[in-house]
Write a protein that holds these residues in place. Structure first.
Motif, mmCIF file in Angstrom:
data_model
loop_
_atom_site.group_PDB
_atom_site.id
_atom_site.type_symbol
_atom_site.label_atom_id
_atom_site.label_comp_id
_atom_site.label_asym_id
_atom_site.label_seq_id
_atom_site.Cartn_x
_atom_site.Cartn_y
_atom_site.Cartn_z
ATOM 1 N N THR A 100 -0.664 1.122 7.300
ATOM 2 C CA THR A 100 -1.746 1.871 6.629
ATOM 3 C C THR A 100 -1.186 3.077 5.464
ATOM 4 O OG1 THR A 100 -3.380 1.681 8.157
ATOM 5 C CG2 THR A 100 -3.641 3.541 6.713
ATOM 6 N N ARG A 101 -0.234 3.873 6.146
ATOM 7 C CA ARG A 101 0.603 4.834 5.098
ATOM 8 C C ARG A 101 1.138 3.952 3.776
ATOM 9 N NH1 ARG A 101 3.015 6.746 9.862
ATOM 10 N NH2 ARG A 101 4.762 5.521 9.338
ATOM 11 N N CYS A 102 1.760 2.946 3.948
ATOM 12 C CA CYS A 102 2.309 2.054 2.873
ATOM 13 C C CYS A 102 1.362 1.609 1.840
ATOM 14 C CB CYS A 102 3.284 0.736 3.509
ATOM 15 S SG CYS A 102 3.817 0.022 2.018
ATOM 16 N N ILE A 103 0.024 1.148 2.243
ATOM 17 C CA ILE A 103 -0.865 0.626 1.363
ATOM 18 C C ILE A 103 -1.793 1.686 0.909
ATOM 19 C CG2 ILE A 103 -3.079 -0.608 1.472
ATOM 20 C CD1 ILE A 103 -1.897 -2.492 3.788
ATOM 21 N N ILE A 104 -1.917 2.784 1.569
ATOM 22 C CA ILE A 104 -2.717 3.805 1.008
ATOM 23 C C ILE A 104 -2.088 4.773 -0.003
ATOM 24 C CG2 ILE A 104 -4.108 6.120 1.702
ATOM 25 C CD1 ILE A 104 -5.721 3.671 2.439
ATOM 26 N N ARG A 105 -0.717 5.145 0.378
ATOM 27 C CA ARG A 105 0.074 5.585 -0.574
ATOM 28 C C ARG A 105 0.307 4.922 -1.897
ATOM 29 N NH1 ARG A 105 2.204 10.192 -0.676
ATOM 30 N NH2 ARG A 105 2.000 10.724 1.625
ATOM 31 N N ARG A 106 0.728 3.878 -1.711
ATOM 32 C CA ARG A 106 1.069 2.868 -3.074
ATOM 33 C C ARG A 106 -0.105 2.174 -3.881
ATOM 34 N NH1 ARG A 106 6.518 0.652 -3.261
ATOM 35 N NH2 ARG A 106 7.858 1.665 -2.044
ATOM 36 N N HIS A 107 -1.011 2.115 -3.129
ATOM 37 C CA HIS A 107 -2.231 1.506 -3.923
ATOM 38 C C HIS A 107 -3.246 2.470 -4.292
ATOM 39 C CE1 HIS A 107 -4.588 -2.087 -4.973
ATOM 40 N NE2 HIS A 107 -5.593 -1.699 -4.354
ATOM 41 N N TYR A 108 -3.516 3.514 -3.491
ATOM 42 C CA TYR A 108 -4.247 4.642 -4.069
ATOM 43 C C TYR A 108 -3.896 5.961 -4.453
ATOM 44 C CZ TYR A 108 -7.653 1.393 -1.399
ATOM 45 O OH TYR A 108 -8.129 0.131 -1.137
ATOM 46 N N LEU A 109 -2.829 6.513 -3.930
ATOM 47 C CA LEU A 109 -2.257 7.416 -4.126
ATOM 48 C C LEU A 109 -1.287 7.599 -5.255
ATOM 49 C CD1 LEU A 109 -1.894 9.306 -0.619
ATOM 50 C CD2 LEU A 109 -4.287 9.271 -2.199
ATOM 51 N N GLU A 110 -0.674 6.540 -5.574
ATOM 52 C CA GLU A 110 0.456 6.473 -6.597
ATOM 53 C C GLU A 110 -0.021 5.656 -7.531
ATOM 54 O OE1 GLU A 110 4.023 5.075 -4.539
ATOM 55 O OE2 GLU A 110 4.258 7.363 -3.368
ATOM 56 N N PHE A 126 -1.992 -8.979 2.301
ATOM 57 C CA PHE A 126 -2.308 -7.526 1.962
ATOM 58 C C PHE A 126 -3.960 -7.359 1.642
ATOM 59 C CE2 PHE A 126 -3.793 -5.322 -2.105
ATOM 60 C CZ PHE A 126 -3.314 -3.898 -1.844
ATOM 61 N N TYR A 127 -4.698 -8.136 1.357
ATOM 62 C CA TYR A 127 -6.073 -7.851 1.303
ATOM 63 C C TYR A 127 -6.628 -7.518 2.569
ATOM 64 C CZ TYR A 127 -6.195 -9.362 -3.499
ATOM 65 O OH TYR A 127 -5.762 -9.131 -4.903
ATOM 66 N N ARG A 128 -6.303 -8.324 3.521
ATOM 67 C CA ARG A 128 -6.776 -7.983 5.000
ATOM 68 C C ARG A 128 -6.278 -6.681 5.757
ATOM 69 N NH1 ARG A 128 -4.057 -8.867 9.407
ATOM 70 N NH2 ARG A 128 -2.795 -10.304 8.611
ATOM 71 N N LEU A 129 -5.005 -6.423 5.228
ATOM 72 C CA LEU A 129 -4.388 -5.160 5.563
ATOM 73 C C LEU A 129 -4.875 -3.915 4.922
ATOM 74 C CD1 LEU A 129 -0.570 -6.255 6.148
ATOM 75 C CD2 LEU A 129 -2.506 -5.853 8.068
ATOM 76 N N ARG A 130 -5.253 -4.183 3.648
ATOM 77 C CA ARG A 130 -6.018 -3.159 2.867
ATOM 78 C C ARG A 130 -7.241 -2.824 3.341
ATOM 79 N NH1 ARG A 130 -7.723 -4.274 -3.222
ATOM 80 N NH2 ARG A 130 -9.241 -5.273 -2.021
ATOM 81 N N LYS A 131 -8.145 -3.817 3.819
ATOM 82 C CA LYS A 131 -9.459 -3.341 4.501
ATOM 83 C C LYS A 131 -9.138 -2.757 5.681
ATOM 84 C CE LYS A 131 -13.201 -5.735 6.674
ATOM 85 N NZ LYS A 131 -13.559 -7.131 7.024
#
Length: 143
Positions: A100-110, A126-131
């Motif tokens: 979650t840290r990796c996905i939220i930081r890289r996809h939404y915060l950076e 990725f799409y499953r884990l992003r959800k």
């Protein structure tokens, strides 16, 4: 989000939506706390996280500008608000799982390459884990 959004001049979650959806969320305000209806769609949750990411990026950028220009003293109130928001988001991420840290930081915060995740995950994974990451992040924010 409730009280901290008001303190930082951030629109309430209900203001992100128009029409009937927006009024539904505005009606759920209770005191300083807002509860997101559990029937909120995955797209709605992602929209909230994307908006939080935009606010986070703007706050980080403002903090960097004030620090670079030695303008913290003149803009102390704004700087403190930005610092509090950045700390809240960073602290929330610390409470999340590693994926979650990796996905939220890289996809939404950076600001990253749109296909950054291909070196980490298969597209479908990725799409499953992003959800799941969006759901966990919102749960950790306690909204």
């Amino acid at each position: 989000m409730g009280s901290w959004t008001r303190n930082y001049g951030i629109p309430e979650v209900g203001e992100l939506f128009s029409g009937n959806q927006g009024s539904l969320y505005k009606e759920q305000l209770k005191g300083d706390c807002i509860m997101i209806d559990r029937s909120l769609t995955d797209a709605g949750k992602e929209k909230i996280v994307r908006y939080i990411g935009d606010i986070y990026q703007r706050s980080r950028k403002r903090m960097d500008i004030y620090t670079f220009q030695n303008g913290i003293r003149e803009n102390q109130k704004t700087y403190n608000c930005d610092q509090g928001l950045v700390h809240l988001i960073d602290r929330t991420l610390a409470d999340c799982t590693a994926d979650t840290r990796c996905i939220i930081r890289r996809h939404y915060l950076e600001n990253n390459d749109p296909d950054w995740f291909l070196s980490y995950f298969a597209r479908s994974t990725f799409y499953r884990l992003r959800k799941l990451a969006v759901q966990e992040f919102i749960r950790c924010l306690d909204i």
